[in-house]
Design an enzyme around this catalytic site. Sequence first.
Site, mmCIF file in Angstrom:
data_model
loop_
_atom_site.group_PDB
_atom_site.id
_atom_site.type_symbol
_atom_site.label_atom_id
_atom_site.label_comp_id
_atom_site.label_asym_id
_atom_site.label_seq_id
_atom_site.Cartn_x
_atom_site.Cartn_y
_atom_site.Cartn_z
ATOM 1 N N ASP A 33 -1.691 -29.895 4.301
ATOM 2 C CA ASP A 33 -2.720 -30.929 4.145
ATOM 3 C C ASP A 33 -3.545 -30.590 2.911
ATOM 4 O O ASP A 33 -4.065 -29.479 2.798
ATOM 5 C CB ASP A 33 -3.640 -30.971 5.373
ATOM 6 C CG ASP A 33 -2.921 -31.503 6.613
ATOM 7 O OD1 ASP A 33 -1.779 -31.989 6.476
ATOM 8 O OD2 ASP A 33 -3.511 -31.426 7.703
ATOM 9 N N LYS A 87 2.002 -32.488 12.614
ATOM 10 C CA LYS A 87 1.807 -32.464 14.071
ATOM 11 C C LYS A 87 2.685 -31.407 14.747
ATOM 12 O O LYS A 87 2.262 -30.747 15.698
ATOM 13 C CB LYS A 87 2.092 -33.848 14.669
ATOM 14 C CG LYS A 87 1.028 -34.871 14.309
ATOM 15 C CD LYS A 87 1.331 -36.231 14.905
ATOM 16 C CE LYS A 87 0.477 -37.313 14.250
ATOM 17 N NZ LYS A 87 -0.966 -37.095 14.440
ATOM 18 N N ASN A 124 1.208 -27.945 14.014
ATOM 19 C CA ASN A 124 -0.067 -27.818 14.741
ATOM 20 C C ASN A 124 0.174 -27.521 16.217
ATOM 21 O O ASN A 124 -0.479 -26.666 16.815
ATOM 22 C CB ASN A 124 -0.871 -29.129 14.657
ATOM 23 C CG ASN A 124 -1.480 -29.359 13.283
ATOM 24 O OD1 ASN A 124 -1.534 -28.458 12.462
ATOM 25 N ND2 ASN A 124 -1.935 -30.577 13.043
ATOM 26 N N ASN A 169 -2.196 -41.624 22.531
ATOM 27 C CA ASN A 169 -3.621 -41.893 22.679
ATOM 28 C C ASN A 169 -3.754 -43.399 22.926
ATOM 29 O O ASN A 169 -2.754 -44.124 22.989
ATOM 30 C CB ASN A 169 -4.426 -41.372 21.478
ATOM 31 C CG ASN A 169 -4.082 -42.080 20.175
ATOM 32 O OD1 ASN A 169 -3.523 -43.186 20.171
ATOM 33 N ND2 ASN A 169 -4.394 -41.450 19.063
ATOM 34 N N GLY A 207 -9.563 -39.832 24.166
ATOM 35 C CA GLY A 207 -10.618 -39.218 23.361
ATOM 36 C C GLY A 207 -11.621 -38.507 24.261
ATOM 37 O O GLY A 207 -11.245 -37.829 25.212
ATOM 38 N N ASP A 224 -15.152 -31.715 14.541
ATOM 39 C CA ASP A 224 -14.016 -32.374 13.888
ATOM 40 C C ASP A 224 -12.936 -32.624 14.955
ATOM 41 O O ASP A 224 -12.437 -31.671 15.552
ATOM 42 C CB ASP A 224 -13.485 -31.445 12.776
ATOM 43 C CG ASP A 224 -12.305 -32.030 12.023
ATOM 44 O OD1 ASP A 224 -11.958 -33.201 12.271
ATOM 45 O OD2 ASP A 224 -11.732 -31.307 11.187
ATOM 46 N N ASP A 281 -3.106 -32.745 19.211
ATOM 47 C CA ASP A 281 -2.098 -31.684 19.063
ATOM 48 C C ASP A 281 -2.393 -30.532 20.027
ATOM 49 O O ASP A 281 -1.488 -30.013 20.684
ATOM 50 C CB ASP A 281 -2.077 -31.171 17.615
ATOM 51 C CG ASP A 281 -1.550 -32.226 16.649
ATOM 52 O OD1 ASP A 281 -0.779 -33.097 17.089
ATOM 53 O OD2 ASP A 281 -1.920 -32.175 15.469
ATOM 54 N N SER A 300 -11.151 -27.271 20.928
ATOM 55 C CA SER A 300 -10.629 -27.416 19.559
ATOM 56 C C SER A 300 -11.492 -28.325 18.688
ATOM 57 O O SER A 300 -11.525 -28.165 17.476
ATOM 58 C CB SER A 300 -9.189 -27.943 19.586
ATOM 59 O OG SER A 300 -9.171 -29.345 19.787
HETATM 60 P P1 ADP Z 1 -5.727 -37.917 19.227
HETATM 61 O O1 ADP Z 1 -6.406 -36.676 18.736
HETATM 62 O O2 ADP Z 1 -4.245 -37.792 19.279
HETATM 63 O O3 ADP Z 1 -6.191 -39.174 18.570
HETATM 64 P P2 ADP Z 1 -7.506 -38.295 21.524
HETATM 65 O O4 ADP Z 1 -8.577 -38.737 20.589
HETATM 66 O O5 ADP Z 1 -7.237 -39.169 22.712
HETATM 67 O O6 ADP Z 1 -6.114 -38.080 20.786
HETATM 68 O O7 ADP Z 1 -7.891 -36.829 22.016
HETATM 69 C C1 ADP Z 1 -6.980 -36.028 22.737
HETATM 70 C C2 ADP Z 1 -7.717 -35.208 23.770
HETATM 71 O O8 ADP Z 1 -8.652 -34.352 23.102
HETATM 72 C C3 ADP Z 1 -8.556 -36.011 24.748
HETATM 73 O O9 ADP Z 1 -7.795 -36.461 25.830
HETATM 74 C C4 ADP Z 1 -9.603 -34.968 25.159
HETATM 75 O O10 ADP Z 1 -9.045 -34.062 26.084
HETATM 76 C C5 ADP Z 1 -9.845 -34.223 23.849
HETATM 77 N N1 ADP Z 1 -10.948 -34.813 23.058
HETATM 78 C C6 ADP Z 1 -10.853 -35.647 22.002
HETATM 79 N N2 ADP Z 1 -12.067 -35.993 21.531
HETATM 80 C C7 ADP Z 1 -12.965 -35.340 22.304
HETATM 81 C C8 ADP Z 1 -14.412 -35.267 22.337
HETATM 82 N N3 ADP Z 1 -15.154 -35.945 21.463
HETATM 83 N N4 ADP Z 1 -14.989 -34.488 23.286
HETATM 84 C C9 ADP Z 1 -14.240 -33.787 24.179
HETATM 85 N N5 ADP Z 1 -12.876 -33.823 24.196
HETATM 86 C C10 ADP Z 1 -12.245 -34.568 23.277
#
Ligand code: ADP
Length: 292
Positions: free
Chosen positions: A17, A44, A47, A187, A210, A235, A241, A271
């Site tokens: 990246d 991906k 990661n 997602n 999310g 972030d 991942d 993460s």
């Molecule tokens: P992607 O990163 O593939 O877009 P998501 O945004 O759905 O997928 O995030 C994947 C997972 O990461 C979520 O199901 C949750 O467990 C965790 N996650 C993502 N964003 C947050 C956040 N703001 N706070 C807490 N956990 C998060």
Amino acid sequence: MSKSNPIITVIGSINMDMVTTTVRVPEQGETVMGECFRTMPGGKGANQAVAAARLGAEVHMIGRIGEDSFGKELQSHLKKQNVNVDGVEPVTDNHTGVATILLSERDNRIIVSAGANDDVTPDYVKRHSAIIDRSDMVIVQLEIPIETVECVTGYCYEKGIPIILNPAPAHPLPPAILDAVTYLTPNEKERDELEIDRVTYKKKLIITLGEKGVSYMTDEQVEEVIPGYKVEVVDTTGAGDTFNAALAVALGRQKKMKEAIQYANAAAALSVQQFGAQGGMPTDDEVRDFLE
Ligand code: ADP
């Protein structure tokens, strides 16, 4: 039999990246001065491999790099992260995959140049099938050719090896793939773009929401949402991942689905508290401490 270090094979992309941070992204024909530039290991596939290794799994990566400096750097990075790279061979006529990323406060623009990731062909993966045969769990995403994804999912189905398909970035999926995968982890946006028949495939679907957490179907065929953890977000790149890797590790340890999702939710929440896709990926001890 429950194993604390399940064997996980990740078949997928390896990218560098290249991230430029800028006050604002340029308009057509315009040049602007950037604020900061850095390169970070990504893709991906890579990661997810790094995340699974940090969680204590024995991880094998099947992927490709170019014979260039990024390729060498990424291969040694994977090794340092305890990912076995016997299945990562260089190609002579293509560059290492790169993602060119422009980041401003308002915008986030990304161009992915697949390069050597396009050479993760069905034949290439078949050459490394001995690795797959020994796996407790296989993970694949959609940054390699779709015919390879079809070949891998079909192979795992025939061999009875559980396989998670993280359908990212979203791409239409033929029924042969949907029928063969064990778990599908889009997602919310990917779920909408996939346009899959949610009734037919509901048992396989684990949808990440999310910060809201994760939706899945219980053994009693009831849709349940396991809420996400409230954390200070730095972030969210790579949250999915980490989630997928942690899910694979927990299921590889023979955890029940609900417990596996709780573990993956916790790993992903940890993460997002640091910068970069691989930056905040936690160890198994960190996830266990967080869950206590
Ligand atoms: P992607 O990163 O593939 O877009 P998501 O945004 O759905 O997928 O995030 C994947 C997972 O990461 C979520 O199901 C949750 O467990 C965790 N996650 C993502 N964003 C947050 C956040 N703001 N706070 C807490 N956990 C998060």
